[in-house]
Write an enzyme that holds these catalytic residues in place. Structure first.
Site, PDB file in Angstrom:
ATOM      1  N   HIS A 449     -84.238  81.762  91.979  1.00  0.00           N
ATOM      2  CA  HIS A 449     -84.073  80.310  92.083  1.00  0.00           C
ATOM      3  C   HIS A 449     -83.955  79.854  93.530  1.00  0.00           C
ATOM      4  O   HIS A 449     -83.988  78.632  93.811  1.00  0.00           O
ATOM      5  CB  HIS A 449     -82.838  79.862  91.298  1.00  0.00           C
ATOM      6  CG  HIS A 449     -83.053  78.620  90.500  1.00  0.00           C
ATOM      7  ND1 HIS A 449     -83.671  77.502  91.021  1.00  0.00           N
ATOM      8  CD2 HIS A 449     -82.755  78.311  89.208  1.00  0.00           C
ATOM      9  CE1 HIS A 449     -83.725  76.560  90.089  1.00  0.00           C
ATOM     10  NE2 HIS A 449     -83.177  77.026  88.978  1.00  0.00           N
ATOM     11  N   ARG A 450     -83.837  80.785  94.472  1.00  0.00           N
ATOM     12  CA  ARG A 450     -83.798  80.387  95.882  1.00  0.00           C
ATOM     13  C   ARG A 450     -85.182  80.006  96.394  1.00  0.00           C
ATOM     14  O   ARG A 450     -85.309  79.193  97.318  1.00  0.00           O
ATOM     15  CB  ARG A 450     -83.241  81.530  96.729  1.00  0.00           C
ATOM     16  CG  ARG A 450     -81.789  81.884  96.435  1.00  0.00           C
ATOM     17  CD  ARG A 450     -81.377  83.134  97.197  1.00  0.00           C
ATOM     18  NE  ARG A 450     -82.158  84.301  96.798  1.00  0.00           N
ATOM     19  CZ  ARG A 450     -82.009  85.522  97.325  1.00  0.00           C
ATOM     20  NH1 ARG A 450     -81.111  85.716  98.289  1.00  0.00           N
ATOM     21  NH2 ARG A 450     -82.747  86.529  96.906  1.00  0.00           N
TER      22      ARG A 450
END
Length: 478
Positions: A449-450
């Site tokens: 999700h980064r």
């Protein structure tokens, strides 16, 4: 006069710190040539043969088959520069070393696995030295080595005399500490009394048997008087000891240990999320059947479903390059990678491995399929090199071969995403407004999700599903 050179287990690369000795390829007394393989070891990634950088006579080996050695630990010693049978010896007895042609005993320096000079290996010859019992044994030749062996673990009384505990491997010392084994009380079975892992394992078994025997003795009625109270706490300890003695302990090492470390690191470092979708794969299966039928009986290898899915992945990554990236945590930067090196999960007798198809973005489905087949065969025979198991940028995991529908894949660190594919099977499906039986597959995408948000991940997965349902969509990118 011969010199005895010590060859240590080289750095095998890719962060590997230890290896297990699978099979020795030479014996003490054998003549070896420069870069001749001398031992077969199993690392966490592959089975490899280690070439020796020296030419001469093997005077000693360190480590039994099945034992583990850390990088930098001695593997063997080679007497280099001998000209006759009395100038060098295994065990100080005087064995001659045949100097390989073109060698001076300095070695090739190519000690990394798979990076020898490729010179043909000399025929091995066992030299049996003559022993002269009437005269004193000749002095042992000096050992020339880079750093000396690791320091002994302790100094104390060993078998009735003061001296260092003969332990080289830090793995052996750690195992002894974990099981509270006093190394000063052990007699090593290795060269010069070296304590090996097998010695510590034997001591652990003996300690377990002694504990079990003591538990049985304490549990017998005649072992205590009628007036002696038996506390519930004591009974609990006895039962626990007996259970511990019969429990099976399986070391996390080799491939299993490497997988455990990588998955633990993935879950601890990567904030992952998973999205999934069901897709109608009927048209994809029909397109594959048409491709293979068009090739004819002798038109080359068949195109696999995995190859088609891999080609779809490369097309999707071209549209969504965020998922073909990694995160530099130290610099706090997302690094988008220029090419797609596609990993695919393969189950083997040694465990789960992930071979990598290099430059998958430049290949068509047929080329990707051929490379997958080649790497899969190497994986099954244990012949994959570390280079073929590293450097991936995106992984495709077809767990449908195990008969399951879905999963939540764990990202193959340090990549940013993995696509999981379940089994393709007939299911009820609404097709053109009517209920029909179609070939349905579940697709799961786990992503970092980064590197992106759910919109990007959902767009990638939806594009893959659209190509599965309508393979003609893929023609736009070909």
């Amino acid at each position: 006069m011969a010199q005895v050179l010590e060859f240590k287990l080289p750095d095998l690369g890719e962060g590997l710190t230890e290896a297990e000795i699978v099979r020795w390829l030479v014996e003490v007394g054998d003549v070896v040539a420069i870069d001749q393989p001398v031992v077969e070891v199993e690392t966490a990634k592959a089975m490899v043969e280690v070439p020796c950088p020296y030419g001469g006579v093997v005077t000693a080996r360190f480590g039994e088959e099945g034992s583990e050695l850390p990088v930098g630990a001695p593997l063997l010693t080679v007497a280099v520069g001998a000209t006759d049978a009395s100038s060098a010896a295994p065990g100080d007895d005087g064995a001659a070393a045949e100097e390989p042609s073109g060698g001076s005993g300095s070695g090739s320096g190519n000690v990394l696995v798979g990076y020898g000079t490729g010179a043909p290996a000399a025929r091995r010859r066992r030299i049996r030295p003559e022993r002269n019992t009437a005269s004193a044994a000749p002095a042992a030749p000096a050992v020339v080595s880079a750093p000396s062996r690791p320091a002994p673990v302790a100094v104390g009384e060993v078998n009735g005399r003061q001296g260092p505990v003969a332990v080289v491997s830090p793995l052996v010392r750690r195992l002894a500490r974990q099981h509270e084994i006093d190394l000063r009380g052990l007699t090593g079975s290795g060269p010069d009394g070296l304590i090996l892992r097998a010695d510590v394992d034997s001591a652990i078994r003996q300690a377990g048997q002694a504990t079990e025997a003591a538990t049985r003795t304490a549990a017998r009625p005649e072992a205590r008087t009628a007036a002696e109270p038996v506390a519930a706490e004591t009974s609990t300890i006895q039962v626990g000891a007996a259970t511990q003695a019969t429990a099976e302990r399986i070391p996390l090492r080799g491939v299993r240990g490497a997988v455990a470390d990588k998955l633990s690191r993935s879950r601890s470092e990567i904030p992952d999320a998973t999205c999934w979708v069901d897709a109608d794969a009927t048209e994809l299966m029909a397109a594959r059947a048409a491709m293979n039928a068009a090739s004819g009986p002798s038109g080359g290898p068949k195109v696999s479903v995995l190859a088609l899915l891999a080609r779809i992945c490369t097309a999707a990554l071209a549209r969504y390059p965020e998922l073909n990236s990694t995160v530099d945590t130290a610099a706090r930067e997302i690094v988008r990678l220029p090419g797609v090196h596609l990993g695919f999960a393969a189950q083997t007798e040694r465990g789960l491995v992930v071979p990598v198809v290099r430059d998958a973005h430049t290949r068509n489905a047929e080329s990707i399929g051929a490379e997958i087949a080649r790497l899969t065969e190497l994986a099954r025979t244990g012949k994959l090199s570390p280079a073929q198991l590293t450097g991936g940028t995106f992984t495709l995991n077809n767990y449908g071969v195990f008969g399951v529908d879905g999963s939540t894949p764990i990202i193959n660190h340090p990549e940013a995403a993995m696509l999981g594919v379940g089994r393709i099977m007939p299911k009820p499906w609404v097709h053109h407004g009517e209920l029909a039986v179609r070939q349905v597959v579940q697709l799961s995408l786990t992503f970092d999700h980064r590197v992106c948000d759910g919109g990007t991940a959902g767009g990638f997965l939806r594009y893959v599903a659209d190509c599965v349902e309508q393979p003609a969509v893929l023609l736009r990118t070909l």
